[in-house]
Design a protein around this motif. Structure first.
Motif, PDB file in Angstrom:
ATOM      1  N   VAL A  97      44.827 134.508  85.788  1.00 18.98           N
ATOM      2  CA  VAL A  97      43.571 135.205  85.547  1.00 18.98           C
ATOM      3  C   VAL A  97      43.507 135.577  84.067  1.00 18.98           C
ATOM      4  O   VAL A  97      44.504 135.981  83.484  1.00 18.98           O
ATOM      5  CB  VAL A  97      43.425 136.446  86.465  1.00 18.98           C
ATOM      6  CG1 VAL A  97      44.498 137.470  86.202  1.00 18.98           C
ATOM      7  CG2 VAL A  97      42.054 137.074  86.338  1.00 18.98           C
ATOM      8  N   GLU A  98      42.325 135.390  83.474  1.00 18.37           N
ATOM      9  CA  GLU A  98      42.137 135.725  82.064  1.00 18.37           C
ATOM     10  C   GLU A  98      41.717 137.178  81.929  1.00 18.37           C
ATOM     11  O   GLU A  98      40.819 137.644  82.633  1.00 18.37           O
ATOM     12  CB  GLU A  98      41.066 134.827  81.450  1.00 18.37           C
ATOM     13  CG  GLU A  98      40.822 135.114  79.988  1.00 18.37           C
ATOM     14  CD  GLU A  98      39.723 134.258  79.385  1.00 18.37           C
ATOM     15  OE1 GLU A  98      39.348 134.546  78.229  1.00 18.37           O
ATOM     16  OE2 GLU A  98      39.230 133.325  80.042  1.00 18.37           O
ATOM     17  N   ILE A  99      42.383 137.889  81.020  1.00 21.60           N
ATOM     18  CA  ILE A  99      42.064 139.291  80.743  1.00 21.60           C
ATOM     19  C   ILE A  99      41.699 139.383  79.262  1.00 21.60           C
ATOM     20  O   ILE A  99      42.568 139.321  78.397  1.00 21.60           O
ATOM     21  CB  ILE A  99      43.262 140.210  81.065  1.00 21.60           C
ATOM     22  CG1 ILE A  99      43.727 139.998  82.503  1.00 21.60           C
ATOM     23  CG2 ILE A  99      42.882 141.666  80.803  1.00 21.60           C
ATOM     24  CD1 ILE A  99      45.047 140.675  82.842  1.00 21.60           C
ATOM     25  N   PRO A 100      40.404 139.518  78.959  1.00 13.99           N
ATOM     26  CA  PRO A 100      39.992 139.576  77.552  1.00 13.99           C
ATOM     27  C   PRO A 100      40.524 140.828  76.840  1.00 13.99           C
ATOM     28  O   PRO A 100      40.721 141.877  77.460  1.00 13.99           O
ATOM     29  CB  PRO A 100      38.462 139.621  77.628  1.00 13.99           C
ATOM     30  CG  PRO A 100      38.122 139.084  78.981  1.00 13.99           C
ATOM     31  CD  PRO A 100      39.260 139.510  79.870  1.00 13.99           C
ATOM     32  N   ALA A 101      40.745 140.708  75.550  1.00 14.54           N
ATOM     33  CA  ALA A 101      41.200 141.833  74.731  1.00 14.54           C
ATOM     34  C   ALA A 101      40.270 143.021  74.901  1.00 14.54           C
ATOM     35  O   ALA A 101      39.064 142.870  75.043  1.00 14.54           O
ATOM     36  CB  ALA A 101      41.253 141.416  73.266  1.00 14.54           C
ATOM     37  N   PHE A 102      40.849 144.230  74.900  1.00 10.27           N
ATOM     38  CA  PHE A 102      40.151 145.505  74.979  1.00 10.27           C
ATOM     39  C   PHE A 102      39.508 145.781  76.337  1.00 10.27           C
ATOM     40  O   PHE A 102      38.748 146.733  76.464  1.00 10.27           O
ATOM     41  CB  PHE A 102      39.117 145.665  73.849  1.00 10.27           C
ATOM     42  CG  PHE A 102      39.744 145.678  72.481  1.00 10.27           C
ATOM     43  CD1 PHE A 102      40.354 146.821  71.999  1.00 10.27           C
ATOM     44  CD2 PHE A 102      39.740 144.543  71.688  1.00 10.27           C
ATOM     45  CE1 PHE A 102      40.940 146.832  70.740  1.00 10.27           C
ATOM     46  CE2 PHE A 102      40.327 144.540  70.434  1.00 10.27           C
ATOM     47  CZ  PHE A 102      40.934 145.687  69.958  1.00 10.27           C
ATOM     48  N   CYS A 103      39.799 144.972  77.350  1.00 10.50           N
ATOM     49  CA  CYS A 103      39.303 145.250  78.698  1.00 10.50           C
ATOM     50  C   CYS A 103      40.381 146.026  79.455  1.00 10.50           C
ATOM     51  O   CYS A 103      41.532 145.589  79.519  1.00 10.50           O
ATOM     52  CB  CYS A 103      38.994 143.959  79.451  1.00 10.50           C
ATOM     53  SG  CYS A 103      37.505 143.137  78.874  1.00 10.50           S
ATOM     54  N   LEU A 104      40.010 147.171  80.009  1.00  2.87           N
ATOM     55  CA  LEU A 104      40.953 147.920  80.840  1.00  2.87           C
ATOM     56  C   LEU A 104      41.361 147.063  82.025  1.00  2.87           C
ATOM     57  O   LEU A 104      40.534 146.339  82.582  1.00  2.87           O
ATOM     58  CB  LEU A 104      40.299 149.200  81.360  1.00  2.87           C
ATOM     59  CG  LEU A 104      40.052 150.294  80.346  1.00  2.87           C
ATOM     60  CD1 LEU A 104      39.195 151.391  80.976  1.00  2.87           C
ATOM     61  CD2 LEU A 104      41.353 150.865  79.841  1.00  2.87           C
ATOM     62  N   HIS A 105      42.642 147.152  82.391  1.00  6.35           N
ATOM     63  CA  HIS A 105      43.091 146.407  83.558  1.00  6.35           C
ATOM     64  C   HIS A 105      44.300 147.080  84.206  1.00  6.35           C
ATOM     65  O   HIS A 105      44.966 147.916  83.599  1.00  6.35           O
ATOM     66  CB  HIS A 105      43.377 144.942  83.223  1.00  6.35           C
ATOM     67  CG  HIS A 105      44.380 144.730  82.131  1.00  6.35           C
ATOM     68  ND1 HIS A 105      44.068 144.856  80.800  1.00  6.35           N
ATOM     69  CD2 HIS A 105      45.687 144.398  82.170  1.00  6.35           C
ATOM     70  CE1 HIS A 105      45.139 144.599  80.066  1.00  6.35           C
ATOM     71  NE2 HIS A 105      46.150 144.323  80.873  1.00  6.35           N
ATOM     72  N   HIS A 106      44.525 146.698  85.449  1.00  7.23           N
ATOM     73  CA  HIS A 106      45.603 147.254  86.266  1.00  7.23           C
ATOM     74  C   HIS A 106      46.106 146.131  87.157  1.00  7.23           C
ATOM     75  O   HIS A 106      45.316 145.349  87.695  1.00  7.23           O
ATOM     76  CB  HIS A 106      45.051 148.397  87.118  1.00  7.23           C
ATOM     77  CG  HIS A 106      46.055 148.993  88.053  1.00  7.23           C
ATOM     78  ND1 HIS A 106      46.214 148.533  89.342  1.00  7.23           N
ATOM     79  CD2 HIS A 106      46.935 149.993  87.892  1.00  7.23           C
ATOM     80  CE1 HIS A 106      47.158 149.249  89.940  1.00  7.23           C
ATOM     81  NE2 HIS A 106      47.613 150.143  89.079  1.00  7.23           N
ATOM     82  N   ALA A 107      47.416 146.011  87.291  1.00  5.74           N
ATOM     83  CA  ALA A 107      48.004 144.989  88.166  1.00  5.74           C
ATOM     84  C   ALA A 107      49.036 145.654  89.066  1.00  5.74           C
ATOM     85  O   ALA A 107      49.799 146.519  88.616  1.00  5.74           O
ATOM     86  CB  ALA A 107      48.658 143.888  87.342  1.00  5.74           C
ATOM     87  N   GLU A 108      49.044 145.249  90.339  1.00  2.00           N
ATOM     88  CA  GLU A 108      49.964 145.828  91.318  1.00  2.00           C
ATOM     89  C   GLU A 108      50.517 144.740  92.218  1.00  2.00           C
ATOM     90  O   GLU A 108      49.772 143.905  92.739  1.00  2.00           O
ATOM     91  CB  GLU A 108      49.243 146.872  92.164  1.00  2.00           C
ATOM     92  CG  GLU A 108      50.124 147.527  93.191  1.00  2.00           C
ATOM     93  CD  GLU A 108      49.386 148.583  93.995  1.00  2.00           C
ATOM     94  OE1 GLU A 108      50.050 149.228  94.821  1.00  2.00           O
ATOM     95  OE2 GLU A 108      48.170 148.759  93.816  1.00  2.00           O
ATOM     96  N   VAL A 109      51.832 144.749  92.408  1.00  5.47           N
ATOM     97  CA  VAL A 109      52.487 143.779  93.284  1.00  5.47           C
ATOM     98  C   VAL A 109      52.153 144.133  94.734  1.00  5.47           C
ATOM     99  O   VAL A 109      52.343 145.266  95.158  1.00  5.47           O
ATOM    100  CB  VAL A 109      54.013 143.771  93.068  1.00  5.47           C
ATOM    101  CG1 VAL A 109      54.694 142.802  94.025  1.00  5.47           C
ATOM    102  CG2 VAL A 109      54.349 143.428  91.617  1.00  5.47           C
TER     103      VAL A 109
END
Length: 137
Positions: free
Chosen positions: A77-89
């Motif tokens: 998945v692409e996450i653009p710069a300065f975009c808030l994000h969260h990842a969880e297993v």
């Protein structure tokens, strides 16, 4: 490379470079917000947790993410710069690789901030300038 177990998660944050998160093994839920989300309290630029939010995902005022997806083996998945994000297993074992690249927005922000010299947080600081620069884009 990130190797972690079920329940492991990142703190809500943003990166200054474009990022492709490649899931090699297991499943990970990834949530991404658009740039310029209002009302998110971030640690100051000079803090050891700079670029990370001081709030949890269930805090009042955080809008729903623009992307909310579960990725599994051989998917990215692409996450653009300065975009808030969260990842969880969300499965027992997760192996993922992040690939970072230069971003147009990050380059513009770096050049702009580099020309300011000596402006500190709380007085029209770097975070305020970056928010004004990238806004809702």
């Amino acid at each position: 490379m990130w190797i972690s177990g079920v329940g492991s998660a990142t703190q809500l944050h943003y990166d200054v470079k474009d990022n492709v998160l490649c899931q090699v093994e297991g499943k990970k839920r990834v949530r991404i917000w658009r740039r310029g989300v209002k009302g998110v309290v971030m640690y100051p630029d000079a803090h050891g947790r700079a670029r990370k939010a001081q709030m949890s995902l269930d805090s009042a005022g955080l809008p729903p993410p623009s992307v909310d997806v579960v990725i599994s083996g051989d998917v990215g998945v692409e996450i653009p710069a300065f975009c808030l994000h969260h990842a969880e297993v969300v499965e027992e074992v997760s192996v993922s690789i992040n690939v970072f690249g230069e971003s147009e927005v990050g380059g513009k922000a770096g050049r702009f901030l580099g020309g300011l010299g000596g402006v500190g947080e709380g007085t029209g600081g770097a975070r305020d300038v970056v928010e004004a620069l990238v806004g809702g884009r």
